[in-house]
Design an enzyme around this catalytic site. Structure first.
Site, PDB file in Angstrom:
ATOM      1  N   HIS A   1      -9.463   8.379   1.828  1.00 18.63           N
ATOM      2  CA  HIS A   1      -8.063   7.956   1.690  1.00 18.63           C
ATOM      3  C   HIS A   1      -7.949   6.429   1.734  1.00 18.63           C
ATOM      4  O   HIS A   1      -7.126   5.849   1.032  1.00 18.63           O
ATOM      5  CB  HIS A   1      -7.211   8.528   2.835  1.00 18.63           C
ATOM      6  CG  HIS A   1      -6.643   9.890   2.567  1.00 18.63           C
ATOM      7  ND1 HIS A   1      -5.759  10.155   1.537  1.00 18.63           N
ATOM      8  CD2 HIS A   1      -6.810  11.073   3.216  1.00 18.63           C
ATOM      9  CE1 HIS A   1      -5.414  11.446   1.565  1.00 18.63           C
ATOM     10  NE2 HIS A   1      -6.045  12.016   2.574  1.00 18.63           N
TER      11      HIS A   1
ATOM     12  N   HIS B   1     -13.288  12.728   4.389  1.00 17.65           N
ATOM     13  CA  HIS B   1     -12.016  12.915   3.671  1.00 17.65           C
ATOM     14  C   HIS B   1     -11.047  11.779   4.017  1.00 17.65           C
ATOM     15  O   HIS B   1     -10.411  11.201   3.126  1.00 17.65           O
ATOM     16  CB  HIS B   1     -11.440  14.285   4.070  1.00 17.65           C
ATOM     17  CG  HIS B   1     -10.077  14.599   3.535  1.00 17.65           C
ATOM     18  ND1 HIS B   1      -9.827  15.667   2.696  1.00 17.65           N
ATOM     19  CD2 HIS B   1      -8.868  14.002   3.730  1.00 17.65           C
ATOM     20  CE1 HIS B   1      -8.536  15.699   2.390  1.00 17.65           C
ATOM     21  NE2 HIS B   1      -7.926  14.699   3.008  1.00 17.65           N
TER      22      HIS B   1
HETATM   23 NI    NI Z   1      -5.927  14.068   3.139  1.00 18.60          NI
END
Ligand code: NI
Length: 183
Positions: free
Chosen positions: A141, A137
């Site tokens: 980004h 995750h």
């Molecule tokens: Ni996040």
């Protein structure tokens, strides 16, 4: 150390591909310290530099479970997934830049990640469970990808619509303009 404001989706800075860190210096370590402080304050289990407006490839995480486990802070500079498992895992994800929204996301269940630590030493770790989800995750980004990009377009638009409304409300609350001045 300082707690920095967390950018909220939608924001163009959350959609950018971040630049690698060329030299790990005092500024990098200040950034890492600020990111940890901001993440723990939120509170969250992971934070990527672009979420506080720094478009460089740095992430921090702590996936220790509340009071049950000792804190397990990990900072990664220029992290890269060097191996991922074929078997997948579904985990409910949330994001400090998309508060109050949670959705199931399917990702490889295990990954190996190569990175530099805060002292510039090359490291590699095997991740599974929550840490595997979290590290993927956060690395997303750095590539301008949010967990809602894994959802269908309808769901994504609904969440983005709710976020726009929330951002407006927060901005209004900040300037004290939350009450209408005219009927
Ligand atoms: Ni996040």
């Amino acid at each position: 150390m300082a707690i920095r404001p967390i950018l909220l989706h939608p924001d163009p800075r959350l959609k950018k591909r971040c630049e690698p860190v060329e030299t790990i210096d005092g500024d990098t370590r200040i950034l890492i310290d600020d990111m940890f402080e901001t993440m723990y304050d939120a509170p969250g289990i992971g934070l990527a530099a672009p979420q506080i407006g720094a478009l460089v490839r740095v992430i921090v995480m702590d996936c220790a479970k509340g009071d049950e486990e000792e804190p397990a802070p990990i900072a990664m500079v220029n992290p890269e997934v060097v191996w991922e498992s074929d078997d997948l895992n579904v985990h409910e994800e949330g994001c400090l830049s998309i508060p109050e929204e949670y959705n199931d996301v399917e990702r490889p269940a295990q990954v190996r990640v190569a990175y530099l630590d805060a002292d510039g030493a090359a490291r590699e770790i095997a991740c599974d469970g929550l840490l595997a989800t979290c590290v993927q995750h956060e690395i997303d980004h750095l590539n301008g990808r949010l967990f809602i990009d894994y959802l269908g377009p309808m769901k994504r638009q609904m969440i983005t619509g709710r976020m726009k409304k929330r951002k407006k409300e927060r901005a209004a609350a900040k300037t004290g303009a939350s009450r209408p001045t005219r009927a």
